[in-house]
Design a protein around this motif. Structure first.
Motif, PDB file in Angstrom:
ATOM      1  N   ASP A 142      52.786  37.233  35.398  1.00 36.86           N
ATOM      2  CA  ASP A 142      52.668  38.561  34.802  1.00 36.86           C
ATOM      3  C   ASP A 142      51.600  39.349  35.549  1.00 36.86           C
ATOM      4  O   ASP A 142      50.483  38.874  35.766  1.00 36.86           O
ATOM      5  CB  ASP A 142      52.287  38.416  33.330  1.00 36.86           C
ATOM      6  N   ALA A 143      51.917  40.591  35.938  1.00 36.46           N
ATOM      7  CA  ALA A 143      51.010  41.402  36.756  1.00 36.46           C
ATOM      8  C   ALA A 143      49.754  41.840  36.016  1.00 36.46           C
ATOM      9  O   ALA A 143      48.840  42.421  36.618  1.00 36.46           O
ATOM     10  CB  ALA A 143      51.738  42.625  37.297  1.00 36.46           C
ATOM     11  N   THR A 144      49.695  41.585  34.712  1.00 41.78           N
ATOM     12  CA  THR A 144      48.463  41.919  33.990  1.00 41.78           C
ATOM     13  C   THR A 144      47.400  40.838  34.146  1.00 41.78           C
ATOM     14  O   THR A 144      46.289  40.980  33.654  1.00 41.78           O
ATOM     15  CB  THR A 144      48.753  42.131  32.496  1.00 41.78           C
ATOM     16  N   TYR A 145      47.752  39.725  34.836  1.00 44.58           N
ATOM     17  CA  TYR A 145      46.788  38.680  35.153  1.00 44.58           C
ATOM     18  C   TYR A 145      46.471  38.707  36.643  1.00 44.58           C
ATOM     19  O   TYR A 145      47.235  39.269  37.439  1.00 44.58           O
ATOM     20  CB  TYR A 145      47.347  37.296  34.797  1.00 44.58           C
ATOM     21  N   VAL A 146      45.369  38.103  36.998  1.00 42.16           N
ATOM     22  CA  VAL A 146      45.065  37.891  38.406  1.00 42.16           C
ATOM     23  C   VAL A 146      44.940  36.396  38.648  1.00 42.16           C
ATOM     24  O   VAL A 146      44.498  35.638  37.779  1.00 42.16           O
ATOM     25  CB  VAL A 146      43.767  38.612  38.851  1.00 42.16           C
ATOM     26  N   TRP A 147      45.361  35.955  39.825  1.00 47.05           N
ATOM     27  CA  TRP A 147      45.274  34.537  40.192  1.00 47.05           C
ATOM     28  C   TRP A 147      43.909  34.214  40.788  1.00 47.05           C
ATOM     29  O   TRP A 147      43.307  33.191  40.517  1.00 47.05           O
ATOM     30  CB  TRP A 147      46.374  34.205  41.188  1.00 47.05           C
ATOM     31  N   ASP A 148      43.408  35.130  41.593  1.00 48.61           N
ATOM     32  CA  ASP A 148      42.119  34.912  42.248  1.00 48.61           C
ATOM     33  C   ASP A 148      41.515  36.266  42.580  1.00 48.61           C
ATOM     34  O   ASP A 148      42.239  37.256  42.756  1.00 48.61           O
ATOM     35  CB  ASP A 148      42.307  34.084  43.523  1.00 48.61           C
ATOM     36  N   ILE A 149      40.209  36.330  42.641  1.00 47.75           N
ATOM     37  CA  ILE A 149      39.502  37.564  42.997  1.00 47.75           C
ATOM     38  C   ILE A 149      38.530  37.228  44.118  1.00 47.75           C
ATOM     39  O   ILE A 149      37.688  36.332  43.963  1.00 47.75           O
ATOM     40  CB  ILE A 149      38.730  38.152  41.793  1.00 47.75           C
ATOM     41  N   LEU A 150      38.632  37.923  45.213  1.00 46.48           N
ATOM     42  CA  LEU A 150      37.711  37.723  46.323  1.00 46.48           C
ATOM     43  C   LEU A 150      36.630  38.790  46.270  1.00 46.48           C
ATOM     44  O   LEU A 150      36.928  39.990  46.237  1.00 46.48           O
ATOM     45  CB  LEU A 150      38.464  37.785  47.662  1.00 46.48           C
ATOM     46  N   ASN A 151      35.369  38.342  46.256  1.00 43.69           N
ATOM     47  CA  ASN A 151      34.229  39.252  46.227  1.00 43.69           C
ATOM     48  C   ASN A 151      34.278  40.186  45.017  1.00 43.69           C
ATOM     49  O   ASN A 151      33.959  41.365  45.101  1.00 43.69           O
ATOM     50  CB  ASN A 151      34.153  40.082  47.518  1.00 43.69           C
ATOM     51  N   GLY A 152      34.695  39.655  43.895  1.00 46.18           N
ATOM     52  CA  GLY A 152      34.769  40.468  42.694  1.00 46.18           C
ATOM     53  C   GLY A 152      34.715  39.601  41.453  1.00 46.18           C
ATOM     54  O   GLY A 152      34.645  38.373  41.518  1.00 46.18           O
ATOM     55  N   TYR A 153      34.777  40.246  40.297  1.00 42.99           N
ATOM     56  CA  TYR A 153      34.760  39.531  39.020  1.00 42.99           C
ATOM     57  C   TYR A 153      35.305  40.454  37.945  1.00 42.99           C
ATOM     58  O   TYR A 153      35.514  41.660  38.169  1.00 42.99           O
ATOM     59  CB  TYR A 153      33.344  39.077  38.670  1.00 42.99           C
ATOM     60  N   LEU A 154      35.578  39.907  36.781  1.00 44.24           N
ATOM     61  CA  LEU A 154      36.010  40.700  35.643  1.00 44.24           C
ATOM     62  C   LEU A 154      34.800  41.038  34.795  1.00 44.24           C
ATOM     63  O   LEU A 154      34.088  40.157  34.332  1.00 44.24           O
ATOM     64  CB  LEU A 154      37.041  39.927  34.808  1.00 44.24           C
TER      65      LEU A 154
ATOM     66  N   ARG B 149      32.818  43.164  31.482  1.00 41.95           N
ATOM     67  CA  ARG B 149      32.981  43.033  30.032  1.00 41.95           C
ATOM     68  C   ARG B 149      34.184  43.817  29.511  1.00 41.95           C
ATOM     69  O   ARG B 149      34.731  43.503  28.452  1.00 41.95           O
ATOM     70  CB  ARG B 149      31.705  43.508  29.331  1.00 41.95           C
ATOM     71  N   GLU B 150      34.584  44.850  30.246  1.00 41.62           N
ATOM     72  CA  GLU B 150      35.759  45.626  29.856  1.00 41.62           C
ATOM     73  C   GLU B 150      37.030  45.015  30.415  1.00 41.62           C
ATOM     74  O   GLU B 150      38.103  45.583  30.324  1.00 41.62           O
ATOM     75  CB  GLU B 150      35.622  47.078  30.345  1.00 41.62           C
ATOM     76  N   ASN B 151      36.887  43.841  31.045  1.00 43.56           N
ATOM     77  CA  ASN B 151      38.008  43.121  31.653  1.00 43.56           C
ATOM     78  C   ASN B 151      38.591  43.870  32.848  1.00 43.56           C
ATOM     79  O   ASN B 151      39.767  43.717  33.179  1.00 43.56           O
ATOM     80  CB  ASN B 151      39.104  42.830  30.623  1.00 43.56           C
ATOM     81  N   ASP B 152      37.791  44.699  33.472  1.00 45.60           N
ATOM     82  CA  ASP B 152      38.196  45.380  34.692  1.00 45.60           C
ATOM     83  C   ASP B 152      37.707  44.596  35.897  1.00 45.60           C
ATOM     84  O   ASP B 152      36.652  43.961  35.867  1.00 45.60           O
ATOM     85  CB  ASP B 152      37.619  46.805  34.747  1.00 45.60           C
ATOM     86  N   VAL B 153      38.472  44.664  36.984  1.00 47.82           N
ATOM     87  CA  VAL B 153      38.053  44.019  38.223  1.00 47.82           C
ATOM     88  C   VAL B 153      36.957  44.858  38.871  1.00 47.82           C
ATOM     89  O   VAL B 153      37.131  46.056  39.098  1.00 47.82           O
ATOM     90  CB  VAL B 153      39.237  43.863  39.192  1.00 47.82           C
ATOM     91  N   GLN B 154      35.833  44.259  39.121  1.00 46.05           N
ATOM     92  CA  GLN B 154      34.699  44.974  39.699  1.00 46.05           C
ATOM     93  C   GLN B 154      34.195  44.219  40.923  1.00 46.05           C
ATOM     94  O   GLN B 154      34.145  42.992  40.941  1.00 46.05           O
ATOM     95  CB  GLN B 154      33.574  45.100  38.668  1.00 46.05           C
ATOM     96  N   GLN B 155      33.835  44.986  41.954  1.00 44.82           N
ATOM     97  CA  GLN B 155      33.351  44.362  43.177  1.00 44.82           C
ATOM     98  C   GLN B 155      31.988  43.730  42.938  1.00 44.82           C
ATOM     99  O   GLN B 155      31.113  44.305  42.293  1.00 44.82           O
ATOM    100  CB  GLN B 155      33.245  45.398  44.305  1.00 44.82           C
ATOM    101  N   ARG B 156      31.818  42.539  43.475  1.00 44.52           N
ATOM    102  CA  ARG B 156      30.553  41.832  43.321  1.00 44.52           C
ATOM    103  C   ARG B 156      29.504  42.422  44.271  1.00 44.52           C
ATOM    104  O   ARG B 156      29.810  42.735  45.420  1.00 44.52           O
ATOM    105  CB  ARG B 156      30.737  40.348  43.613  1.00 44.52           C
ATOM    106  N   SER B 157      28.309  42.604  43.778  1.00 43.37           N
ATOM    107  CA  SER B 157      27.232  43.134  44.614  1.00 43.37           C
ATOM    108  C   SER B 157      26.899  42.140  45.714  1.00 43.37           C
ATOM    109  O   SER B 157      26.879  40.928  45.492  1.00 43.37           O
ATOM    110  CB  SER B 157      25.985  43.416  43.768  1.00 43.37           C
TER     111      SER B 157
END
Length: 213
Positions: free
Chosen positions: A23-35, A37-45
């Motif tokens: 399902d496209a509402t999930y992500v399998w992996d995030i590179l240089n990022g994280y979810l 508190r609002e469950n949005d993908v955000q780039q890691r500092s």
């Protein structure tokens, strides 16, 4: 096979399903990022290297402090090996105050646009031009402090020779530790048994001085 996933409502990371038909509402992996508190993908500092040139002899840095001058300039200083070092904007550690005790701990604080450094020897001070001198000639000041703090415009030092004494300087003064003015010495031996050593200070709400033992 490449797929472009447009994620509008993120539901989190899914490591159970096949990433090709998940399902496209999930992500399998995030590179240089994280979810977040609002469950949005955000780039890691990221983390940037502070300096590329090591201190000669590569001593262990025992203390790191950011000096903030009244003109807005900020510079990092550190205590390492037998010296205090400064970084004056070129990402290189230059010697600021040499011939100090080897591998000693240090503490620093700013007061009246002056950098104050202690490491178990005579307390030292530096102006924004990096001119270093002894803090004070007042014989009532300790000559071997390892802890320094500013509380309610008073300069506070300890003494390794008298580990339960607190030396509090006169109001708004870097150099006056004479008790006939508004400087004073607190002797905690009245309240504590021997064996403790003052290692630092902190303030709470500008009202309370916290003594770290």
């Amino acid at each position: 096979m490449l797929r472009t996933l447009t994620i509008n409502k993120n539901r989190g990371v899914n490591r159970f399903n096949n990433p090709l038909n998940m399902d496209a509402t999930y992500v399998w992996d995030i590179l240089n990022g994280y979810l977040n508190r609002e469950n949005d993908v955000q780039q890691r500092s990221g983390i940037a290297k502070f300096n590329s040139t090591a201190i000669t002899g590569t001593p262990v840095i025992r203390y790191l402090y950011e000096a903030k001058w009244d003109d807005g300039n900020k510079r990092m200083i550190c205590r390492a090996g037998t010296a205090w070092y400064k970084e004056d904007g070129d990402a290189i550690w230059d010697s600021l105050d040499a011939a100090r005790t080897a591998d000693a701990q240090g503490q620093a604080v700013m007061m009246s646009n002056t950098l104050i450094m202690v490491d178990g020897g005579v307390a030292r001070k530096s102006d924004s031009a990096w001119t270093v001198a002894n803090l004070t000639a007042d014989t009532n000041a300790p000559t071997d402090p390892t802890a320094v703090h500013i509380h309610n415009h008073h300069l506070i030092l300890n003494s390794t020779a008298n580990p339960l004494k607190i030396y509090i300087g006169a109001l708004n003064s870097l150099t006056d530790f004479t008790t006939s003015k508004d400087a004073l010495i607190l002797d905690l031996r009245v309240y504590l048994t021997g064996g403790d050593t003052i290692i630092g200070y902190a303030s709470v709400g500008e009202d309370y001085l916290v003594i770290l033992l």
